[in-house]
Design an enzyme around this catalytic site. Structure first.
Site, PDB file in Angstrom:
ATOM      1  CG  ASP A 248      27.768  16.939  34.716  1.00  0.00           C
ATOM      2  OD1 ASP A 248      27.237  17.819  34.013  1.00  0.00           O
ATOM      3  OD2 ASP A 248      28.138  15.840  34.266  1.00  0.00           O
ATOM      4  CD  GLU A 372      27.916  27.330  38.664  1.00  0.00           C
ATOM      5  OE1 GLU A 372      27.511  26.166  38.751  1.00  0.00           O
ATOM      6  OE2 GLU A 372      28.206  28.033  39.648  1.00  0.00           O
ATOM      7  N   GLY A 373      26.363  28.261  32.714  1.00  0.00           N
ATOM      8  CA  GLY A 373      25.655  27.715  31.567  1.00  0.00           C
ATOM      9  C   GLY A 373      24.301  28.380  31.414  1.00  0.00           C
TER      10      GLY A 373
END
Ligand code: COS
Length: 390
Positions: A248, A372-373
């Site tokens: 996040d 990272e996604g």
């Protein structure tokens, strides 16, 4: 390169200290990174060298809280984004090195014990220790909860077995923050995070992975690798939450790196179209060019707004910035790919010539839509934030 657009620094997201940081880093990067390392240089050696230089100049102190020698009380995401954006404009590898010191230390900063923080963080900030974040596996990239690397408790230790792949700084790092299944519950609730020193017996690098742009990437093998229970970050079963909370914070910074690549592409393209003459006029005078340049500038500003919105929300104390960070990463990386593709098109043959700046940027940007996604995962995350799990 064309003059840099710094008007965004007057947006209300920033404070005077951010403007000073941007100006000082710009000056440092121009001198230190003006000639980026050649692509056929030894990447691992370049990463070590860059970490030492970023550390000596004090830039890595931004990945640490003040109590441990860092700059701000807590991680200041706006500073991290400004640093990544600036470094990325000059050198993808310098950005990568900075980013990994942050991502690889993030779980220790956010969830580590005071002893763990004291042992690892100060040396990460000097660049003497190289950090890494070992989460992905062959069958668990997007689906983190499916990871199968096992950590079995034995007395005061855990025994780790399995493998991790697409690990940045594999073989270069001094220690890895590594996620493994400890089995408190099925799926996401049965994972834990460990700090594994690179010289731990049973840990090795089994494969080097070459990607589109220079990057220290590889596969780790863990073979009865014994790690003290004191090296666990947080408590057993907390690993998934630690990974997600760290992502996040750092996902918005991936958007910032993309922004840096895109700004460089626009600056290169603007300088080129002002000079290039064809059919009796400059390329910059043709409407097709002006439409394209307008789209590039618009996408860059929209990306910057999302990136610094996410950073600002986090810095102002939001508990979760999952939605803002995913939006920033998704939009900024996808937009940068389009901006850079446009720059390549405007450069024509030079744009695809190996060694030209926009050709390099074209290769640099692509992995950011995956690591990272992936973009698809960011969309799922955003949808869950909007609709709930359903
Ligand atoms: N912060 C804190 N907690 C979080 C969180 C976050 N950002 N995201 C999820 N959680 C919590 C959830 O609240 C849930 O807890 P509860 O059951 O107590 O409510 C738990 O974690 C499981 O969440 P969820 O059910 O959403 O997990 P999924 O297995 O469905 O996976 C995705 C969610 C796909 C979002 C996750 O696997 C992911 O981000 N994948 C991409 C990973 C990635 O970036 N890989 C690249 C590696 S680093 S280069």
């Amino acid at each position: 390169m064309n003059a840099l657009d710094t008007t965004f620094l007057s947006w209300p997201f920033f404070e005077p200290r951010h403007r000073s940081l941007a100006a000082e880093l710009e000056q440092w990067a121009r001198v230190q990174l003006g000639t980026a390392p050649a692509e056929d240089d030894d990447v691992d050696a370049s990463v070590r060298d860059l970490a030492a230089r970023l550390g000596a100049a004090g830039w890595l102190r931004y990945v640490l809280p003040k109590a441990l020698g860092g700059v701000s009380e807590r991680l200041d995401v706006r500073s991290l984004c400004l640093i990544r954006e600036t470094l990325a404009r000059y050198s993808g590898l310098a950005d990568f090195t900075f980013a990994m010191q942050g991502l690889g230390s993030g779980p220790i900063t956010l969830f580590g014990s005071p002893q763990q923080q004291q042992r690892y963080l100060p040396e990460i900030a000097t660049g003497r220790r190289i950090a890494a974040f070992a989460l992905s596996e062959h069958a668990a990239g997007s689906d983190v909860a499916a990871l199968s690397c096992i950590a079995r408790r034995e007395g005061e230790d855990y025994i780790l077995d399995g493998s991790k792949t697409w690990i940045s700084n594999a073989g270069v790092a001094s220690q890895y923050v590594l996620f493994a299944r400890t089995g408190e519950a099925p799926g996401a609730k049965g994972l834990s995070a460990f700090i594994v020193d690179a010289d731990t017996p049973g840990l090795g690098t089994s494969e080097r992975i070459e990607v589109t742009a220079p990057h220290a990437l590889g596969t780790l093998r863990l073979d009865s690798c014994r790690v003290s229970a004191r090296n666990m970050i947080g408590s057993p079963g907390q690993g998934f939450r630690i990974a997600m909370a760290t992502l996040d914070v750092f996902r918005a910074t991936v958007g910032a790196a993309a922004l840096g690549f895109a700004r460089r592409a626009l600056a290169e393209a603007a300088a080129h179209v002002r000079e290039r003459v064809l059919f009796g006029s400059r390329l910059s005078q043709m409407q097709a060019t002006r439409m394209r340049v307008s789209d590039m500038a618009l996408e860059i500003d929209a990306a910057a707004l999302l990136v610094y919105r996410a950073a600002w929300v986090k810095d102002f104390g939001a508990e979760r910035v999952t939605r803002e960070a995913s939006m920033a990463k998704l939009y900024a990386t996808e937009a940068a790919q389009r901006v850079i593709d446009s720059a390549v098109q405007l450069f024509g043959g030079i744009g695809v010539t190996r060694g030209s700046t926009v050709e390099r940027l074209y290769r640099e940007i692509r992995p950011l839509r995956i690591y990272e996604g992936t973009s698809e995962i960011q969309k799922l995350v955003i949808a869950t934030q909007v609709l709930g799990a359903d």
